[in-house]
Design a protein around this motif. Structure first.
Motif, PDB file in Angstrom:
ATOM      1  N   PRO A 106       0.729  -0.914   0.076  1.00  0.00           N
ATOM      2  CA  PRO A 106       0.038   0.066   0.248  1.00  0.00           C
ATOM      3  C   PRO A 106       1.209   1.603   0.217  1.00  0.00           C
ATOM      4  O   PRO A 106       0.453   2.462   0.301  1.00  0.00           O
ATOM      5  N   TYR A 107       2.407   1.185   0.051  1.00  0.00           N
ATOM      6  CA  TYR A 107       2.753   2.272   0.541  1.00  0.00           C
ATOM      7  C   TYR A 107       3.839   2.702  -1.174  1.00  0.00           C
ATOM      8  O   TYR A 107       4.853   3.225  -0.114  1.00  0.00           O
ATOM      9  N   THR A 108       3.844   1.557  -1.675  1.00  0.00           N
ATOM     10  CA  THR A 108       4.680   1.872  -2.713  1.00  0.00           C
ATOM     11  C   THR A 108       4.411   2.333  -3.744  1.00  0.00           C
ATOM     12  O   THR A 108       3.974   2.010  -4.394  1.00  0.00           O
ATOM     13  N   PRO A 109       4.865   3.407  -4.591  1.00  0.00           N
ATOM     14  CA  PRO A 109       4.578   3.506  -5.261  1.00  0.00           C
ATOM     15  C   PRO A 109       4.051   2.759  -6.753  1.00  0.00           C
ATOM     16  O   PRO A 109       4.724   2.037  -6.565  1.00  0.00           O
ATOM     17  N   LYS A 110       3.547   3.012  -7.724  1.00  0.00           N
ATOM     18  CA  LYS A 110       2.833   2.722  -8.692  1.00  0.00           C
ATOM     19  C   LYS A 110       4.402   3.077  -9.710  1.00  0.00           C
ATOM     20  O   LYS A 110       4.538   3.151  -9.821  1.00  0.00           O
ATOM     21  N   LYS A 111       4.514   1.664 -10.537  1.00  0.00           N
ATOM     22  CA  LYS A 111       5.457   1.528 -11.135  1.00  0.00           C
ATOM     23  C   LYS A 111       4.484   1.647 -12.440  1.00  0.00           C
ATOM     24  O   LYS A 111       3.721   0.904 -13.027  1.00  0.00           O
ATOM     25  N   ALA A 112       5.451   1.739 -13.682  1.00  0.00           N
ATOM     26  CA  ALA A 112       4.602   2.425 -15.486  1.00  0.00           C
ATOM     27  C   ALA A 112       4.524   0.497 -15.906  1.00  0.00           C
ATOM     28  O   ALA A 112       5.632  -0.342 -15.081  1.00  0.00           O
ATOM     29  N   PRO A 113       3.391   0.507 -16.349  1.00  0.00           N
ATOM     30  CA  PRO A 113       3.797  -1.403 -17.252  1.00  0.00           C
ATOM     31  C   PRO A 113       5.112  -1.493 -17.909  1.00  0.00           C
ATOM     32  O   PRO A 113       6.227  -0.838 -18.109  1.00  0.00           O
ATOM     33  N   GLU A 114       5.328  -2.801 -17.786  1.00  0.00           N
ATOM     34  CA  GLU A 114       6.548  -2.930 -18.503  1.00  0.00           C
ATOM     35  C   GLU A 114       6.730  -2.452 -19.625  1.00  0.00           C
ATOM     36  O   GLU A 114       5.741  -2.669 -20.540  1.00  0.00           O
ATOM     37  N   GLY A 115       7.715  -2.135 -19.878  1.00  0.00           N
ATOM     38  CA  GLY A 115       7.777  -1.978 -21.470  1.00  0.00           C
ATOM     39  C   GLY A 115       7.436  -0.726 -22.001  1.00  0.00           C
ATOM     40  O   GLY A 115       7.412   0.115 -23.238  1.00  0.00           O
ATOM     41  N   ALA A 116       7.109   0.292 -20.815  1.00  0.00           N
ATOM     42  CA  ALA A 116       5.824   1.077 -21.366  1.00  0.00           C
ATOM     43  C   ALA A 116       7.133   2.549 -21.861  1.00  0.00           C
ATOM     44  O   ALA A 116       7.954   2.625 -20.925  1.00  0.00           O
ATOM     45  N   PRO A 117       6.201   2.958 -22.976  1.00  0.00           N
ATOM     46  CA  PRO A 117       7.431   4.607 -23.813  1.00  0.00           C
ATOM     47  C   PRO A 117       8.003   5.408 -22.760  1.00  0.00           C
ATOM     48  O   PRO A 117       7.016   6.196 -21.554  1.00  0.00           O
ATOM     49  N   ASN A 118       8.521   6.088 -23.456  1.00  0.00           N
ATOM     50  CA  ASN A 118       8.561   7.504 -23.070  1.00  0.00           C
ATOM     51  C   ASN A 118       8.077   8.315 -23.922  1.00  0.00           C
ATOM     52  O   ASN A 118       8.052   8.419 -25.325  1.00  0.00           O
ATOM     53  N   VAL A 119       7.591   9.681 -23.707  1.00  0.00           N
ATOM     54  CA  VAL A 119       6.539  10.875 -24.787  1.00  0.00           C
ATOM     55  C   VAL A 119       7.593  11.992 -24.128  1.00  0.00           C
ATOM     56  O   VAL A 119       8.103  12.405 -23.503  1.00  0.00           O
ATOM     57  N   LEU A 120       8.044  12.481 -25.800  1.00  0.00           N
ATOM     58  CA  LEU A 120       8.896  14.314 -26.369  1.00  0.00           C
ATOM     59  C   LEU A 120       7.530  14.250 -26.673  1.00  0.00           C
ATOM     60  O   LEU A 120       7.549  14.068 -27.734  1.00  0.00           O
ATOM     61  N   PHE A 121       7.346  16.095 -26.086  1.00  0.00           N
ATOM     62  CA  PHE A 121       5.795  15.875 -26.785  1.00  0.00           C
ATOM     63  C   PHE A 121       6.720  17.682 -27.075  1.00  0.00           C
ATOM     64  O   PHE A 121       6.690  17.957 -26.083  1.00  0.00           O
ATOM     65  N   VAL A 122       6.821  17.959 -28.222  1.00  0.00           N
ATOM     66  CA  VAL A 122       7.609  19.296 -28.610  1.00  0.00           C
ATOM     67  C   VAL A 122       6.388  19.950 -29.231  1.00  0.00           C
ATOM     68  O   VAL A 122       5.739  19.601 -30.368  1.00  0.00           O
ATOM     69  N   LEU A 123       6.028  21.206 -28.851  1.00  0.00           N
ATOM     70  CA  LEU A 123       4.827  22.461 -28.886  1.00  0.00           C
ATOM     71  C   LEU A 123       5.862  23.407 -29.501  1.00  0.00           C
ATOM     72  O   LEU A 123       6.054  24.406 -28.427  1.00  0.00           O
ATOM     73  N   TYR A 124       5.146  23.882 -30.909  1.00  0.00           N
ATOM     74  CA  TYR A 124       6.265  25.448 -31.169  1.00  0.00           C
ATOM     75  C   TYR A 124       4.804  26.456 -30.840  1.00  0.00           C
ATOM     76  O   TYR A 124       3.427  25.698 -30.456  1.00  0.00           O
ATOM     77  N   ASP A 125       5.115  27.504 -31.284  1.00  0.00           N
ATOM     78  CA  ASP A 125       3.226  28.107 -31.317  1.00  0.00           C
ATOM     79  C   ASP A 125       3.848  29.091 -32.594  1.00  0.00           C
ATOM     80  O   ASP A 125       4.572  28.745 -33.583  1.00  0.00           O
ATOM     81  N   ASP A 126       2.622  29.613 -32.859  1.00  0.00           N
ATOM     82  CA  ASP A 126       2.006  30.325 -34.118  1.00  0.00           C
ATOM     83  C   ASP A 126       3.037  29.715 -35.385  1.00  0.00           C
ATOM     84  O   ASP A 126       3.839  30.378 -36.116  1.00  0.00           O
ATOM     85  N   THR A 127       2.112  28.326 -36.045  1.00  0.00           N
ATOM     86  CA  THR A 127       2.799  28.027 -36.906  1.00  0.00           C
ATOM     87  C   THR A 127       1.978  27.359 -37.605  1.00  0.00           C
ATOM     88  O   THR A 127       1.186  26.447 -37.831  1.00  0.00           O
ATOM     89  N   ALA A 133      -0.312  35.075 -43.341  1.00  0.00           N
ATOM     90  CA  ALA A 133      -1.831  34.238 -44.207  1.00  0.00           C
ATOM     91  C   ALA A 133      -0.838  33.106 -45.290  1.00  0.00           C
ATOM     92  O   ALA A 133      -1.245  32.304 -45.914  1.00  0.00           O
ATOM     93  N   ALA A 134       0.314  33.309 -45.361  1.00  0.00           N
ATOM     94  CA  ALA A 134       1.082  32.746 -46.580  1.00  0.00           C
ATOM     95  C   ALA A 134       1.419  30.863 -46.039  1.00  0.00           C
ATOM     96  O   ALA A 134       1.165  30.489 -46.483  1.00  0.00           O
ATOM     97  N   PHE A 135       1.996  32.104 -44.861  1.00  0.00           N
ATOM     98  CA  PHE A 135       2.630  30.410 -43.718  1.00  0.00           C
ATOM     99  C   PHE A 135       1.350  29.540 -43.400  1.00  0.00           C
ATOM    100  O   PHE A 135       2.144  28.234 -42.986  1.00  0.00           O
ATOM    101  N   SER A 136      -0.466  29.695 -43.631  1.00  0.00           N
ATOM    102  CA  SER A 136      -1.512  28.675 -43.238  1.00  0.00           C
ATOM    103  C   SER A 136      -2.111  29.054 -44.585  1.00  0.00           C
ATOM    104  O   SER A 136      -3.182  29.042 -44.387  1.00  0.00           O
ATOM    105  N   THR A 137      -1.281  29.190 -46.018  1.00  0.00           N
ATOM    106  CA  THR A 137      -2.009  28.573 -47.194  1.00  0.00           C
ATOM    107  C   THR A 137      -2.507  27.330 -47.285  1.00  0.00           C
ATOM    108  O   THR A 137      -1.409  26.059 -46.340  1.00  0.00           O
ATOM    109  N   PRO A 138      -2.730  26.222 -47.744  1.00  0.00           N
ATOM    110  CA  PRO A 138      -3.880  27.638 -48.502  1.00  0.00           C
ATOM    111  C   PRO A 138      -5.492  28.415 -48.135  1.00  0.00           C
ATOM    112  O   PRO A 138      -6.601  28.845 -48.667  1.00  0.00           O
ATOM    113  N   PHE A 139      -5.545  27.721 -46.935  1.00  0.00           N
ATOM    114  CA  PHE A 139      -6.546  28.480 -45.503  1.00  0.00           C
ATOM    115  C   PHE A 139      -6.737  30.014 -45.991  1.00  0.00           C
ATOM    116  O   PHE A 139      -5.629  31.164 -45.432  1.00  0.00           O
ATOM    117  N   LYS A 140      -7.753  30.100 -44.905  1.00  0.00           N
ATOM    118  CA  LYS A 140      -7.988  30.947 -44.825  1.00  0.00           C
ATOM    119  C   LYS A 140      -8.308  31.506 -43.317  1.00  0.00           C
ATOM    120  O   LYS A 140      -7.577  30.640 -42.717  1.00  0.00           O
TER     121      LYS A 140
END
Length: 813
Positions: free
Chosen positions: A59-80, A436-443
């Motif tokens: 009851p006092y041991t923190p949970k472990k991730a499932p065996e073989g669980a992946p890392n996650v790298l989420f790269v989030l740019y702005d205004d693109t 507008a150009a970098f959002s081509t072809p959209f409005k």
């Protein structure tokens, strides 16, 4: 007789039921006793003597991730926008992103909310942005259920879920989901990253920051950049260094534990800052202009499979004058003067250099993962949070803060800094044509949630161990709310129905994991998504999209009179052909669906007020606004959201200072930066006050007629507002004082809006980050004297009254 019996039985029955529920309540209360719960979970044996007892660690041991669980790298740019980057056919070279795309999947119909904070709140929680209280950016928060600007406890974050299930969790870079009144040393940190499920944090809490002089926080405290621009500092480089450091440190102690890293660089949000060698890579690449770029990039996007072959290019400036926002107009390239074309092209070069340089820094992190054998089982998500930004106005700007102050740019002013664009002397933003150009072809572009120009964004997902496809496109329709369900699905987890005792809102999104093994044009598992931002709105449902014609930030209101358009995005990706008249029943169905979704997601009321109106709202904080403020030296910069507000009013600044050396020099008070701010300081033995109006030169400078010998002084200034100028600026008279003697005076004007969107807070005894005035260099610490404190007043009392109040307050300290 039967009626009498019935009447007698009813109270008896009620009494029995009351007793029954009372017993149940007592039993439930006993079961809810935390001590009893802990004993129930404990499977060992407890006796008087520990030697006769048996321990149970489960009851006092923190949970472990499932065996073989992946890392996650989420790269989030702005205004693109989608048409900016090379993997999508754009002109901006992104080698790291291309490497990931070649090793994974490119998504052609992934959408966002059209603005920073709202999209980021969906990526944190998997819920629609109004459910998270983020109707727009945090600086526009308002007192409504969907707009208050604080992620509620009913929306547990992906950080919290992963952290509680065995992942290390890190957040690097931009936040922009902390209310501005909470970006303060003494304010609540409940919305800060380390309170939202992240073990470590390093970055900036606001919507943007100077890339050369950033406003930094590490974990729960403000900090300074480790070195200067002269020594090679740039925030993109610093964030990559810190990302590698966090992962390396974690693997040194817990090598079997997976990690989640949310990596949010300042790119491509203004200010656009980049090393000169990266800017030089794009010299001449945008000289043909933004209209030519749109025609050039569309066939490339089609050739790469991002768009269907018959996709049409939409018109610029298509909104009727009674609807359009003048600030979002695109000036025809062939109508520009030669010097304007030169400036506009250079602004695009800087943006491109900024983007590629940041991608190279992300590449250092990816290379580290590859060298250490971690990349194979790392899910890399690489995306942007909204379309390209139109906040640079039709003319572009060397100081983007002018947009937020509603103040026009001047070509002559911008041209003066042509050779310095991208460096520390500019806070630049390209003109609307490039958005507008970098959002081509959209409005349209960022802020416009009704059209794909604001919401259609690049997304690449790479996971060598889990995705067999390489370099393929996926055309399924998805939204930013779908990322959290996808991560949970990949990790074998579910969003809890109750978190920390609080019932949770259901996830708004659906998992995209099915698309990993799908064919490019297989049916999507997403069926409906509403959009609403700053008065603009739309809804997508099973390939059909209804759009309300309404430009954001216009203040025109009358939403009940909005005209609605209809598009079939299955065959018309650019939303070029309005089918409203041909399909009135389908249009009505979607309009009804929008209002239904609006009700479910706390969307109303709609708000299209101007930027200066919304950002300038007074918002409640833990400290109520007052007429008099006293600040002391030795404290961290006070963010503008909680600092004294001198906008649109008369104000006074008084410092109680002891000069110990005739050569004393340095800052007494400073707030803002070289792009907008004011400062009281000593130089060459004289008292100086500079009000830097939006970085426009020359600075408004006032210097005392007398010098300061050693002694105790009350040093200050007073601005007496007289009228409002053409663009909302306040015009009046400024007076500089030594004790009760006026030592300089003259006309002065002050900004209608904030000094910065975020950062460069109020300082006493120094100037943080970027200096307000050219008359000194940061930190400009006062030397040869001491400051007891500085009082600032926005009240109605006379200057002498503030002197007395400051003296009394300082004696009490």
């Amino acid at each position: 007789m039967k009626t009498i019996q019935d009447s007698m039985l009813k109270p008896i029955f009620l009494l029995i039921m009351v007793c029954f529920f009372a017993v149940l309540s007592q039993k439930a209360h006993a079961q809810s006793d935390p001590r009893e719960v802990r004993k129930e979970n404990f499977k060992g044996v407890i006796k008087l003597d520990v030697r006769d007892s048996k321990a149970d660690w489960a009851p006092y041991t923190p949970k472990k991730a499932p065996e073989g669980a992946p890392n996650v790298l989420f790269v989030l740019y702005d205004d693109t926008g989608m048409a900016a980057w090379s993997p999508y056919g754009g002109a901006i070279n992104m080698p790291t992103l291309q490497k990931l795309a070649d090793n994974g999947l490119i998504y052609s119909q992934w959408h966002t909310t059209a603005l920073c904070s709202p999209t980021r709140s969906t990526l944190l929680t998997g819920r629609n942005h109004h459910l998270t209280g983020n109707a727009a950016i945090t600086e526009t928060a308002n007192g409504f259920p969907g707009a208050h600007g604080r992620i509620p406890e009913q929306c547990a974050t992906i950080g919290q879920v992963l952290q509680e299930n065995g992942w290390s969790t890190f957040w690097i870079g931009k936040d922009h989901n902390v209310p501005e009144q909470d970006v303060a040393s003494g304010a609540s940190r409940k919305q800060w990253p380390t309170q939202l499920g992240f073990d470590r944090y390093y970055g900036f809490l606001g919507g943007e920051t100077n890339q050369w002089y950033p406003d930094l926080v590490e974990d729960n405290h403000f900090t300074e950049a480790p070195y200067s621009p002269e020594e090679g500092y740039h925030l993109s480089k610093d964030l990559a260094d810190k990302s590698i450091e966090y992962i390396r440190d974690q693997k040194a102690t817990n090598p079997s534990k997976p990690w989640f890293l949310w990596y949010c660089p300042g790119a491509n949000h203004a200010p656009h800052h980049a090393p000169q060698e990266y800017i030089d890579k794009y010299k001449g690449k945008f000289d043909d202009g933004y209209e030519s770029y749109r025609k050039w990039v569309l066939p490339r996007m089609i050739a790469k499979g991002i768009l269907p072959k018959d996709t049409k290019l939409t018109d610029l400036n298509f909104l009727p004058p009674n609807i359009a926002n003048e600030a979002d107009y695109v000036r025809p390239w062939d109508k520009l003067k030669p010097e304007e074309k030169k400036l506009f092209s250079k602004l695009a070069e800087v943006y491109a250099g900024f983007s590629e340089y940041t991608d190279a820094q992300v590449g250092r992190v990816v290379d580290y993962l590859e060298k250490t054998g971690q990349l194979e089982n790392t899910v890399v998500i690489y995306a942007a949070d909204n379309g390209a930004s139109g906040e640079g106005s039709p003319n572009g700007s060397v100081n983007e803060n002018k947009f937020f102050n509603g103040y026009p740019d001047e070509l002559a002013e911008n041209l003066k800094l042509l050779d310095k664009l991208g460096g520390p002397d500019t806070y630049e933003h390209y003109p609307t044509g490039w958005a507008a150009a970098f959002s081509t072809p959209f409005k349209m572009f960022k802020r416009y949630s009704e059209y794909a120009g604001g919401t259609a964004d690049p997304l690449v997902i790479s996971w060598p161990k889990g995705i067999k496809a390489r370099g393929e496109v996926r055309n399924q329709y998805h939204h930013s709310t779908d990322i959290v369900p996808t991560i949970l699905d990949i990790c074998g987890l579910e969003m809890p129905k109750v978190h920390n005792g609080v019932g949770q809102y259901p996830l708004s999104g659906v998992s995209m994991k099915y698309s990993f093994a799908a064919k490019p044009d297989d049916a999507t598992e997403k069926h409906i998504q509403y959009y609403a931002m700053l008065g603009s709105r739309a809804i997508w449902k099973d390939g059909w999209k209804a759009v309300a014609l309404h430009a954001p930030l216009t203040g025109k209101g009358h939403f009940d009179k909005d005209e609605w358009e209809l598009y079939n995005t299955n065959i018309d990706r650019s939303e070029s052909t309005n089918l409203a008249k041909k399909n009135p029943d389908k249009l009505k169905e979607l309009i009804d669906a929008w209002f239904d979704e609006a009700d479910k997601n706390l969307v109303l009321p709609l708000d299209d007020r101007t930027a200066i109106e919304i950002i300038g709202l007074e918002r409640p904080s833990e400290e109520a606004p007052r007429e008099k403020y006293v600040y002391y030296p030795g404290t961290a910069p006070v963010p503008e959201g909680v600092a004294v507000n001198v906008r649109g009013r008369s104000f006074k600044i008084v410092g109680d200072v002891e000069i110990k050396d005739a050569k004393a020099s340095g800052v007494i008070f400073a707030h803002g930066s070289r792009f907008g701010g004011h400062t009281l300081f000593i130089k060459d033995g004289k008292l100086n006050y500079v009000y830097n109006f939006l970085g426009i030169q020359p600075e408004q400078k006032f210097v005392s007629s007398t010098t300061l010998a050693p002694g105790k002084y009350t040093l200050g200034m007073e601005f007496i507002r007289e009228k409002t100028g053409e663009h909302g600026e306040q015009i009046g008279q400024m007076k500089l004082y030594i004790n009760d003697k006026e030592v300089a005076s003259g006309p002065m004007k002050t900004q209608p809006g904030k000094f910065t969107l975020s950062g460069d807070g109020l300082c006493v005894g120094f100037d943080s980050g970027d200096a307000v005035s050219k008359e000194y260099k940061t930190p400009g610490t006062l030397k040869g004297g001491t400051i007891l404190g500085v009082g600032v007043s926005v009240g109605k009392e006379q200057y002498q009254d503030l002197q007395k109040e400051a003296a009394r307050a300082l004696k009490r300290d």
